[in-house]
Design a protein around this motif. Structure first.
Motif, PDB file in Angstrom:
ATOM      1  N   LYS A 125       0.860  -1.176   0.000  1.00 27.16           N
ATOM      2  CA  LYS A 125       0.000   0.000   0.000  1.00 27.16           C
ATOM      3  C   LYS A 125       0.898   1.229   0.000  1.00 27.16           C
ATOM      4  CE  LYS A 125      -3.717   0.618   0.217  1.00 27.16           C
ATOM      5  NZ  LYS A 125      -4.644   0.887  -0.909  1.00 27.16           N
ATOM      6  N   MET A 126       0.851   1.987  -1.070  1.00 22.72           N
ATOM      7  CA  MET A 126       1.655   3.198  -1.130  1.00 22.72           C
ATOM      8  C   MET A 126       1.092   4.279  -0.221  1.00 22.72           C
ATOM      9  SD  MET A 126       4.046   5.146  -2.010  1.00 22.72           S
ATOM     10  CE  MET A 126       5.013   4.333  -3.274  1.00 22.72           C
ATOM     11  N   ILE A 127      -0.237   4.473  -0.278  1.00 16.65           N
ATOM     12  CA  ILE A 127      -0.885   5.463   0.587  1.00 16.65           C
ATOM     13  C   ILE A 127      -1.964   4.778   1.423  1.00 16.65           C
ATOM     14  CG2 ILE A 127      -0.376   7.421  -0.885  1.00 16.65           C
ATOM     15  CD1 ILE A 127      -3.103   7.199  -2.103  1.00 16.65           C
ATOM     16  N   GLU A 128      -2.393   5.449   2.460  1.00 14.05           N
ATOM     17  CA  GLU A 128      -3.331   4.864   3.421  1.00 14.05           C
ATOM     18  C   GLU A 128      -4.631   4.437   2.736  1.00 14.05           C
ATOM     19  OE1 GLU A 128      -5.845   3.756   5.932  1.00 14.05           O
ATOM     20  OE2 GLU A 128      -6.323   5.874   5.652  1.00 14.05           O
ATOM     21  N   ALA A 129      -5.033   3.197   2.977  1.00 15.50           N
ATOM     22  CA  ALA A 129      -6.172   2.602   2.262  1.00 15.50           C
ATOM     23  C   ALA A 129      -7.468   3.364   2.472  1.00 15.50           C
ATOM     24  CB  ALA A 129      -6.347   1.142   2.695  1.00 15.50           C
ATOM     25  N   TRP A 174     -11.685  -5.332   6.887  1.00 12.78           N
ATOM     26  CA  TRP A 174     -10.488  -5.752   6.170  1.00 12.78           C
ATOM     27  C   TRP A 174      -9.958  -7.067   6.733  1.00 12.78           C
ATOM     28  CZ3 TRP A 174      -7.948  -2.987   2.204  1.00 12.78           C
ATOM     29  CH2 TRP A 174      -6.676  -3.456   1.851  1.00 12.78           C
ATOM     30  N   TYR A 175      -9.843  -7.131   8.064  1.00 11.47           N
ATOM     31  CA  TYR A 175      -9.278  -8.310   8.696  1.00 11.47           C
ATOM     32  C   TYR A 175     -10.213  -9.514   8.633  1.00 11.47           C
ATOM     33  CZ  TYR A 175      -5.088  -6.101  10.547  1.00 11.47           C
ATOM     34  OH  TYR A 175      -3.865  -5.500  10.657  1.00 11.47           O
ATOM     35  N   LYS A 176     -11.504  -9.276   8.546  1.00  9.08           N
ATOM     36  CA  LYS A 176     -12.470 -10.375   8.497  1.00  9.08           C
ATOM     37  C   LYS A 176     -12.619 -10.971   7.103  1.00  9.08           C
ATOM     38  CE  LYS A 176     -15.426  -8.935  12.364  1.00  9.08           C
ATOM     39  NZ  LYS A 176     -16.785  -8.455  12.750  1.00  9.08           N
ATOM     40  N   SER A 177     -12.197 -10.258   6.088  1.00 12.57           N
ATOM     41  CA  SER A 177     -12.435 -10.704   4.715  1.00 12.57           C
ATOM     42  C   SER A 177     -11.624 -11.955   4.372  1.00 12.57           C
ATOM     43  CB  SER A 177     -12.073  -9.597   3.723  1.00 12.57           C
ATOM     44  OG  SER A 177     -12.206 -10.075   2.403  1.00 12.57           O
ATOM     45  N   GLY A 224       4.909  -4.459   4.327  1.00 14.95           N
ATOM     46  CA  GLY A 224       4.014  -3.778   5.260  1.00 14.95           C
ATOM     47  C   GLY A 224       2.710  -4.517   5.486  1.00 14.95           C
ATOM     48  N   TRP A 225       2.712  -5.832   5.205  1.00 12.93           N
ATOM     49  CA  TRP A 225       1.502  -6.631   5.347  1.00 12.93           C
ATOM     50  C   TRP A 225       0.850  -6.427   6.718  1.00 12.93           C
ATOM     51  CZ3 TRP A 225      -2.135  -8.983   2.873  1.00 12.93           C
ATOM     52  CH2 TRP A 225      -2.927  -9.937   3.513  1.00 12.93           C
ATOM     53  N   PRO A 243      -3.719  -1.844  12.679  1.00 11.16           N
ATOM     54  CA  PRO A 243      -2.656  -1.588  13.650  1.00 11.16           C
ATOM     55  C   PRO A 243      -1.384  -2.394  13.453  1.00 11.16           C
ATOM     56  CG  PRO A 243      -4.278  -3.055  14.589  1.00 11.16           C
ATOM     57  CD  PRO A 243      -4.797  -2.675  13.238  1.00 11.16           C
ATOM     58  N   THR A 244      -1.406  -3.491  12.710  1.00  8.27           N
ATOM     59  CA  THR A 244      -0.211  -4.325  12.610  1.00  8.27           C
ATOM     60  C   THR A 244       0.555  -4.116  11.312  1.00  8.27           C
ATOM     61  OG1 THR A 244      -1.488  -6.152  11.684  1.00  8.27           O
ATOM     62  CG2 THR A 244      -1.210  -6.108  14.078  1.00  8.27           C
ATOM     63  N   GLY A 245      -0.066  -3.534  10.309  1.00  7.66           N
ATOM     64  CA  GLY A 245       0.605  -3.281   9.035  1.00  7.66           C
ATOM     65  C   GLY A 245       0.777  -1.786   8.808  1.00  7.66           C
ATOM     66  N   TYR A 246       1.206  -1.436   7.607  1.00  6.06           N
ATOM     67  CA  TYR A 246       1.432  -0.020   7.319  1.00  6.06           C
ATOM     68  C   TYR A 246       1.440   0.220   5.819  1.00  6.06           C
ATOM     69  CZ  TYR A 246       6.228  -1.697   6.528  1.00  6.06           C
ATOM     70  OH  TYR A 246       7.317  -2.391   6.077  1.00  6.06           O
ATOM     71  N   ASP A 247       1.169   1.475   5.443  1.00  7.43           N
ATOM     72  CA  ASP A 247       1.389   1.925   4.083  1.00  7.43           C
ATOM     73  C   ASP A 247       2.701   2.684   4.065  1.00  7.43           C
ATOM     74  OD1 ASP A 247       0.628   5.123   4.055  1.00  7.43           O
ATOM     75  OD2 ASP A 247      -0.564   4.002   5.515  1.00  7.43           O
ATOM     76  N   LEU A 248       3.338   2.747   2.913  1.00  5.20           N
ATOM     77  CA  LEU A 248       4.676   3.326   2.858  1.00  5.20           C
ATOM     78  C   LEU A 248       4.692   4.823   3.132  1.00  5.20           C
ATOM     79  CD1 LEU A 248       5.481   0.533   1.827  1.00  5.20           C
ATOM     80  CD2 LEU A 248       7.030   1.679   0.237  1.00  5.20           C
ATOM     81  N   GLN A 249       3.656   5.541   2.687  1.00  2.32           N
ATOM     82  CA  GLN A 249       3.651   6.982   2.942  1.00  2.32           C
ATOM     83  C   GLN A 249       3.668   7.270   4.440  1.00  2.32           C
ATOM     84  OE1 GLN A 249       0.102   9.199   2.216  1.00  2.32           O
ATOM     85  NE2 GLN A 249       1.141  11.173   2.273  1.00  2.32           N
TER      86      GLN A 249
END
Length: 231
Positions: free
Chosen positions: A138-142, A166-169, A182-183, A188-194
């Motif tokens: 994820k480049m920017i926040e989803a 997202w987590y339930k899907s 950044g998975w 709270p456990t992952g991240y986007d690069l920006q």
């Protein structure tokens, strides 16, 4: 002849970025795909387009592969955008033009999240089917802007609602942690690069300005070095 680094994404990735906040600014510095390709000793093919969403990012890579084959491809990277964006194309005189809207007014929150996970899963499936080396992130926040400008039937109560969905899907099962930087791409456990690299108020030089959060020349260097370390 060198093989290529094939990349697609949005305005944080495109080679011809124009700042809406500073239209007279020359933003013609090397972008992270170009810098990364040099680090990898590859030629760059950058398909990214400002404003694009997941459909364009996936489709541009898919189209390139099926038009050109895979023999010249050394590595593929998809830099995903925001979940709520909508892409569409218009073909005229045998030339296809892509357009994008920042808010898809059709569908609801479930649809936006499912669409993003679906394209990410299809990307992985395509890469593995073709035997290509790849990463995506994820480049920017989803869920940037929290969908607050959408009609009432598409709004959510809070950012946490998006995270729960997202987590339930079950569609997340098609995406592998080892290929996703950044998975799973969201807190709270992952991240986007920006958010991780350039959206830092103490390092203002990594952004173009306070008004324009797109990466500066130093910001693109930061992205390239970080991605290279995580390949």
């Amino acid at each position: 002849m060198k093989k290529i680094l094939l990349v697609s994404g949005c305005s944080f990735t495109t080679s011809n970025y124009i700042s809406m906040q500073h239209p007279n600014m020359n933003c013609d510095w090397p972008k992270w795909p170009e810098l990364l390709a040099k680090m990898m000793d590859l030629e760059i093919v950058n398909l990214a387009h400002s404003g694009s969403g997941q459909e364009y990012i996936f489709t541009s890579i898919y189209d390139y592969i099926y038009k050109n084959g895979t023999d010249n491809i050394g590595y593929v990277i998809a830099a995903w955008s925001q979940a709520k964006r909508r892409d569409y194309s218009i073909t005229k005189y045998n030339h296809t033009m892509w357009n994008a809207e920042h808010f898809d007014l059709k569908g609801d929150l479930f649809y936006s999240i499912k669409k993003t996970l679906m394209y990410q899963g299809m990307f992985e499936t395509l890469m593995k089917q073709k035997g290509l080396r790849f990463k995506h992130f994820k480049m920017i926040e989803a869920f940037k802007d929290n969908f607050e400008t959408l009609p009432s039937h598409t709004k959510h109560a809070a950012y946490t609602d998006c995270v729960k969905l997202w987590y339930k899907s079950p569609l997340r099962k098609a995406i592998s942690e080892q290929h996703f930087i950044g998975w799973p791409g969201i807190e709270p456990t992952g991240y986007d690069l920006q958010s991780k690299l350039t959206n830092n108020k103490t390092i203002k030089s990594l952004q173009i300005s306070l008004e324009d959060s797109h990466p500066s020349a130093k910001g693109h260097e930061t992205y390239a070095k970080y991605i290279y370390k995580n390949l």
